[in-house]
Design a protein around this motif. Structure first.
Motif, short mmCIF file in Angstrom:
data_model
loop_
_atom_site.label_atom_id
_atom_site.label_comp_id
_atom_site.label_asym_id
_atom_site.label_seq_id
_atom_site.Cartn_x
_atom_site.Cartn_y
_atom_site.Cartn_z
N GLY A 14 -0.48 2.60 -1.80
CA GLY A 14 0.29 1.37 -1.72
C GLY A 14 -0.55 0.14 -2.02
O GLY A 14 -0.11 -0.77 -2.73
N ALA A 15 -1.77 0.11 -1.49
CA ALA A 15 -2.65 -1.03 -1.75
C ALA A 15 -3.04 -1.10 -3.22
O ALA A 15 -3.04 -2.19 -3.82
CB ALA A 15 -3.90 -0.92 -0.87
N ARG A 18 -0.13 -2.38 -5.29
CA ARG A 18 0.03 -3.83 -5.18
C ARG A 18 -1.04 -4.56 -5.96
O ARG A 18 -0.81 -5.68 -6.42
CB ARG A 18 0.02 -4.24 -3.71
N THR A 32 3.15 -2.01 2.97
CA THR A 32 2.26 -1.36 2.01
C THR A 32 2.15 0.12 2.32
O THR A 32 2.14 0.97 1.42
CB THR A 32 0.88 -2.03 2.04
N LEU A 74 7.30 0.19 -6.11
CA LEU A 74 7.14 -1.26 -5.99
C LEU A 74 8.01 -1.98 -7.00
O LEU A 74 8.64 -3.00 -6.67
CB LEU A 74 5.67 -1.64 -6.17
#
Length: 86
Positions: A14-15, A18, A32, A74
């Motif tokens: 997730g990080a 992003r 996240t 995302l």
């Protein structure tokens, strides 16, 4: 052990998603984490379809597909949130 691994891989995926996709996202660490876990499931499913291995197998390609899945999740999240803001 499996849940902790899923959480760690999900947070990393997730990080990284992003970081890869430019723009601001109004989500904290929990968002996240959820994004990464969803991406891990999507990536794991795609990986199992391609390789024929089970979803439980953890390898480098699974991590890469988790990141790709998180990027896709995302982008879908952004589309949904943009439509609801209108």
């Amino acid at each position: 052990m499996g849940i902790i691994t899923l959480i760690i891989v999900g947070l990393i995926a997730g990080a990284l998603a992003r970081l890869i996709v430019p723009g601001k996202d109004p989500m904290g660490i929990l968002g996240t984490l959820v994004l990464g876990v969803i991406g891990s499931f999507v990536g794991g499913f795609i990986g199992s379809l391609i390789s024929g291995d089970g979803i439980q197998v953890f390898n480098t390609s699974g991590l890469l597909l988790s990141i790709v899945g998180a990027v896709v999740a995302l982008l879908i999240y952004r589309q949904i949130s943009a439509r609801s803001a209108r």
